[in-house]
Enzyme design. Structure first.
Site, mmCIF file in Angstrom:
data_model
loop_
_atom_site.group_PDB
_atom_site.id
_atom_site.type_symbol
_atom_site.label_atom_id
_atom_site.label_comp_id
_atom_site.label_asym_id
_atom_site.label_seq_id
_atom_site.Cartn_x
_atom_site.Cartn_y
_atom_site.Cartn_z
ATOM 1 N N GLY A 1 0.829 -1.207 0.000
ATOM 2 C CA GLY A 1 0.000 0.000 0.000
ATOM 3 C C GLY A 1 0.855 1.245 0.000
ATOM 4 O O GLY A 1 2.066 1.183 -0.245
ATOM 5 N N ASN A 2 0.240 2.388 0.239
ATOM 6 C CA ASN A 2 0.995 3.633 0.335
ATOM 7 C C ASN A 2 0.378 4.525 1.402
ATOM 8 O O ASN A 2 -0.650 4.186 1.987
ATOM 9 C CB ASN A 2 1.070 4.326 -1.034
ATOM 10 C CG ASN A 2 -0.299 4.668 -1.569
ATOM 11 O OD1 ASN A 2 -1.005 5.478 -0.999
ATOM 12 N ND2 ASN A 2 -0.694 4.016 -2.662
ATOM 13 N N ARG A 3 1.019 5.678 1.636
ATOM 14 C CA ARG A 3 0.631 6.496 2.777
ATOM 15 C C ARG A 3 -0.491 7.494 2.493
ATOM 16 O O ARG A 3 -0.812 8.310 3.330
ATOM 17 C CB ARG A 3 1.843 7.300 3.264
ATOM 18 C CG ARG A 3 2.955 6.450 3.810
ATOM 19 C CD ARG A 3 4.128 7.346 4.183
ATOM 20 N NE ARG A 3 5.291 6.560 4.518
ATOM 21 C CZ ARG A 3 5.502 6.037 5.718
ATOM 22 N NH1 ARG A 3 4.636 6.220 6.682
ATOM 23 N NH2 ARG A 3 6.589 5.319 5.943
ATOM 24 N N SER A 4 -1.078 7.447 1.319
ATOM 25 C CA SER A 4 -2.100 8.451 0.994
ATOM 26 C C SER A 4 -3.327 8.299 1.905
ATOM 27 O O SER A 4 -3.877 7.212 2.046
ATOM 28 C CB SER A 4 -2.521 8.293 -0.468
ATOM 29 O OG SER A 4 -3.492 9.246 -0.764
#
Ligand SMILES: Cc1cc2nc3c(=O)[nH]c(=O)nc-3n(C[C@H](O)[C@H](O)[C@H](O)COP(=O)(O)O)c2cc1C
Length: 411
Positions: free
Chosen positions: A211-214
């Site tokens: 995933g990512n931090r958005s």
């Protein structure tokens, strides 16, 4: 006299009155001087002591208290913003007809500042032609009426009429205070806009994902502001833990492949597509149906990745609707502008919003700064400020590019 913006929080007699306490907290904690004006019915739900203690101001429901200060005129005249939350069906009817039989209705007649109503009631009351006509009358006169949310109502019922999340109403109020009368300009009326938000998650096995931090906050701010400017909004939300914005159609997705499908479907009749979601460039080539185990005492598995579809490039190339404006985002960690310009050319979109990101920058924050690069060569720097302000600047640039067909559709 206070130098803080003066906000009148009108509270009418709906079950959601208790949620207005949180709205009041947010307003006072962000530096507003709030005067709560409840109706008598509202005090059946939350008492005057609570409103007075939380606001730090006296509370009255009627025009006969402190008559020497002429409160029925003064409170409205001095206000920078009046917000009625919750607004009952009865309050909308009184406001539409100019009745003035208590302090709040008098205040509504004397206020010359923006007035926002956040209605909340059962679906039947909201959909009744009388209520709908009253809302239309108020809007025609310049009042801002927030669309109620859809969801759980009092008791076990669900439907349209739910009080929007107090955080949503707070952001809306802050926006109206910042932009004044411009906030009432429905310059996106008649348009359908699609916004993607959040970050995709690419599953590895039943318990893990890439995933990512958005956080989705910028995309949600875009959806809220577009709705406030009159657009029909479809928000494609990838794993954002945020409440659905009021008056916005929300479609929840998980992976990049799901997001692509949702974008292509929603974009078919869209005037603008804003891709604010952080889409994973890669996903695991194989999804393991069982949890992947450690490989012996010291070994670790090798994860093979494959490329995800490039949704921004695809939508920029296809433009399912003639004249569609496509906006991308570039989150860069270094060489921010040069990388942004290269990405704009590569993707073929009309606008690219470039911002610098890092573990403690932008992701999850309430504020942002960016440069809006346009295919025609223009650059619009947007200084550090609330994500709502950046969202509004992006819609300003989109509105400029919507063309004459849109201008004809404006009310
Ligand atoms: C338990 C309860 C919940 C209510 N909730 C709502 C509501 O959510 N929305 C609404 O329009 N009226 C609601 N009402 C009806 C209003 O309280 C009633 O119309 C009242 O006259 C409104 O007065 P006001 O507009 O002066 O505050 C509710 C009444 C009760 C008893």
């Amino acid at each position: 006299m206070s130098s803080k913006p003066e906000v009148v929080l009108g509270v009418s007699g709906g079950i959601a009155a208790y949620k207005a306490c949180e709205l009041l907290r947010r307003l006072t904690e962000s530096g507003h001087d709030v005067r709560v004006v409840p109706t008598d019915s509202a005090l059946h739900f939350v008492g005057a002591a609570t409103w007075s203690a939380l606001s730090g101001n006296p509370v009255s429901t009627e025009v006969w208290d402190s008559v020497h200060e002429v409160p029925h005129v003064r409170i409205g005249q001095h206000a920078d913003l009046v917000i009625v939350a919750p607004a009952t069906a009865d309050m909308l009817a009184k406001a539409a007809h100019g009745l003035a039989d208590d302090l709040l209705t008098n205040t509504l007649l004397t206020a010359r500042c923006p007035v926002v109503f956040a209605p909340a009631m059962h679906t039947e009351m909201w959909e009744h032609p009388a209520t709908q006509e009253n809302v239309a009358t108020l809007r025609r006169r310049g009042a801002l009426v927030i669309e109620p949310a859809v969801g759980r109502l009092t008791g076990v019922d669900t439907g349209k009429g739910r009080f929007p999340d107090p955080a949503e109403i707070f952001e809306y109020a802050r926006r109206v205070l910042a932009r004044g009368a411009a906030a009432a300009t429905a310059d996106l009326a008649g348009t359908h806009v699609v916004v993607s938000a959040g970050g995709t998650r690419e599953p590895l096995d039943p318990v893990r994902f890439l995933g990512n931090r958005s956080s989705g906050k910028q995309g949600y701010a875009l959806a809220r502001t577009a709705a406030a400017r009159g657009a029909r909004v479809t928000l494609l939300s990838a794993n954002a833990a945020l409440p659905d914005p009021a008056g916005v159609d929300v479609v929840h997705v998980g992976t990049a492949v799901q997001l692509r499908e949702a974008v292509l479907k929603a974009a078919a009749d869209a005037d603008a597509v804003v891709m604010a979601a952080a889409v994973a460039d890669f996903r695991p080539a194989v999804y393991a149906p069982g949890k992947i185990k450690k490989q012996g005492d010291s070994g670790a598995p090798t994860v093979e990745l494959v490329r995800n579809p490039d949704i921004l490039a695809e939508i920029s190339g296809e433009r399912p609707r003639v004249g569609q404006v496509v906006v991308g985002f570039a989150a860069e960690t270094d060489d921010v502008l040069a990388n942004g310009r290269a990405k704009l050319a590569r993707k073929g979109c009309d606008l690219l919003v470039v911002n610098e990101v890092g573990e403690r920058r932008t992701f999850g924050a309430e504020e942002n700064e960016a440069v809006i690069l346009a295919a025609d060569g223009s650059e619009t720097p947007v200084p550090y400020g609330p994500k709502e302000a950046l969202a509004d600047r992006i819609w300003d640039e989109v509105a400029l590019r919507l063309g004459p067909a849109h201008a004809e559709r404006l009310p």
